[in-house]
Design an enzyme around this catalytic site. Structure first.
Site, PDB file in Angstrom:
ATOM      1  N   ASP A  51     -11.921   2.053   4.591  1.00  0.00           N
ATOM      2  CA  ASP A  51     -12.106   0.513   4.369  1.00  0.00           C
ATOM      3  C   ASP A  51     -13.636   0.206   4.355  1.00  0.00           C
ATOM      4  O   ASP A  51     -14.027  -0.758   4.267  1.00  0.00           O
ATOM      5  CB  ASP A  51     -11.342  -0.020   5.543  1.00  0.00           C
ATOM      6  CG  ASP A  51     -10.387  -1.325   4.964  1.00  0.00           C
ATOM      7  OD1 ASP A  51     -10.493  -1.559   3.794  1.00  0.00           O
ATOM      8  OD2 ASP A  51      -9.566  -1.908   5.812  1.00  0.00           O
ATOM      9  N   GLN A  84      -5.317  -1.999   9.882  1.00  0.00           N
ATOM     10  CA  GLN A  84      -4.835  -3.278   9.127  1.00  0.00           C
ATOM     11  C   GLN A  84      -5.461  -4.300   9.975  1.00  0.00           C
ATOM     12  O   GLN A  84      -4.846  -4.701  11.191  1.00  0.00           O
ATOM     13  CB  GLN A  84      -3.245  -3.275   8.952  1.00  0.00           C
ATOM     14  CG  GLN A  84      -2.631  -4.405   8.132  1.00  0.00           C
ATOM     15  CD  GLN A  84      -3.297  -4.488   6.693  1.00  0.00           C
ATOM     16  OE1 GLN A  84      -3.428  -3.157   5.958  1.00  0.00           O
ATOM     17  NE2 GLN A  84      -3.724  -5.554   6.071  1.00  0.00           N
ATOM     18  N   LYS A  96       0.824  -1.396  -0.121  1.00  0.00           N
ATOM     19  CA  LYS A  96      -0.151  -0.229  -0.091  1.00  0.00           C
ATOM     20  C   LYS A  96       1.021   1.265  -0.063  1.00  0.00           C
ATOM     21  O   LYS A  96       0.673   2.288  -0.919  1.00  0.00           O
ATOM     22  CB  LYS A  96      -0.803   0.053   1.421  1.00  0.00           C
ATOM     23  CG  LYS A  96      -2.147  -0.838   1.191  1.00  0.00           C
ATOM     24  CD  LYS A  96      -2.828  -1.060   2.519  1.00  0.00           C
ATOM     25  CE  LYS A  96      -3.894  -2.157   2.377  1.00  0.00           C
ATOM     26  NZ  LYS A  96      -4.385  -2.695   3.507  1.00  0.00           N
TER      27      LYS A  96
END
Ligand code: NDP
Length: 280
Positions: A116, A93, A49
């Site tokens: 997200d 994450q 990322k």
């Protein structure tokens, strides 16, 4: 090879467009990724990322905590980032270590910065067909189908897997695109009876070669979300070589859904950035 749904290529094209768009902004959009512990897959994902973010001109900040960090410390950090006007996107994450309450931590993120798409607010917006931030992998699946002009409306879509991250958002994205949707999971009996009916089959389980030739309909479109690591190689959930000549289109693993997930994350960061500018 015209059966191949090339996520790498589609992704490259979208990233070039996003890069150009960012160049016209007065400041770079910014993303913060919070990581806890040293999970080896997470390490790879965060590095990927970061590299890709810098390439397209997104400011990337990586905050890493020790495995035994206290929940309160993460919560306070997220609140601080929520209040910081220079931060556009916040991503935690996953998976988190067991002692941390994932739901509580995720739902501390300001829904406007939840790139997200995992907060209850953004999940609820998706269910209600309202504009919000949508989970990146499901968004990537739909973008891939659109890039290959696959008609979704009226098609029977079978989703194998019902996680908050992939399966559940996909249900609503497909419904919002007028598909007929069936969802299978670990308690589904006779899985193949369902998968064989799919015009579009999406598999997000995490079991190498779960889907074999006898389980797919001729000319189906197959989207393999699965990532299974074995002896340093990556495999999907679909037995690719077994089904290849029976289906009409299929994503490879790697190089299918994976690159799209990261690209959709950047799309969400930019969306969040633009929403902030227009709401001022
Ligand atoms: P989860 O483990 O959260 O969910 C897996 C789902 O599969 C569950 O709903 C589970 O059912 C179901 N399942 C398990 N075994 C079977 C079975 N034998 N038959 C049918 N269904 C089964 O995983 P995620 O959704 O987070 O991820 C799924 C896969 O996708 C993983 O391999 C992951 O690495 C990959 N992934 C890839 C991404 C990408 O960018 N390409 C992004 C995110 C994930 P139940 O609910 O009953 O337990």
């Amino acid at each position: 090879m015209d059966k191949l749904i090339n996520g790498k290529e589609v992704s490259k094209k979208i990233r070039e467009e996003l890069k150009k768009e960012i160049e016209s902004f007065p400041r770079k959009p910014s993303l913060v990724v919070i990581q806890v512990g040293n999970d080896s897959a997470s390490e790879i994902y965060v590095k990927n990322k970061e590299k890709a973010a810098l390439e397209i001109g997104i400011d990337f900040k990586h905050i890493k905590y020790e495995e035994n960090v206290k929940e309160e410390e993460i919560i306070n950090k997220i609140k601080e980032l929520n209040d910081n006007d220079d931060i556009d996107g916040i991503l935690v994450q996953l998976p988190l270590p067991k002692h941390l309450n994932e739901t509580k931590i995720i739902n501390t993120i300001d829904p406007n910065k939840d790139v997200d798409g995992l907060t209850i607010t953004n999940m609820g917006k998706l269910m209600n067909k309202m504009d919000g931030l949508v989970s990146c992998t499901p968004l990537g699946v739909i973008e891939l189908l659109k890039a290959y002009n696959v008609e979704i409306k009226g098609k029977h879509v079978i989703i194998v897997g019902r996680s908050n991250l992939v399966g559940k958002p996909l249900i609503h994205l497909f419904l919002n695109n007028d598909a007929t949707v069936t969802v299978c999971h670990s308690k589904t009996e006779n899985l193949s009876e369902y998968t064989k009916q799919a015009d579009i089959l999406v598999v997000a389980v995490g079991k190498k070669n779960l889907i074999t030739r006898d389980m797919v309909k001729k000319d189906a479109v197959v989207i393999d979300v699965g990532i299974n690591r074995e002896d340093g190689k990556i495999y999907g959930d679909v037995y690719y070589l077994d089904v290849f000549d029976k289906v009409s289109l299929i994503t490879p693993v790697p190089g299918g859904v994976g690159p799209m997930t990261v690209t959709m994350l950047f799309k969400n960061v930019i969306k969040s950035y633009k929403n902030k500018i227009t709401s001022k």
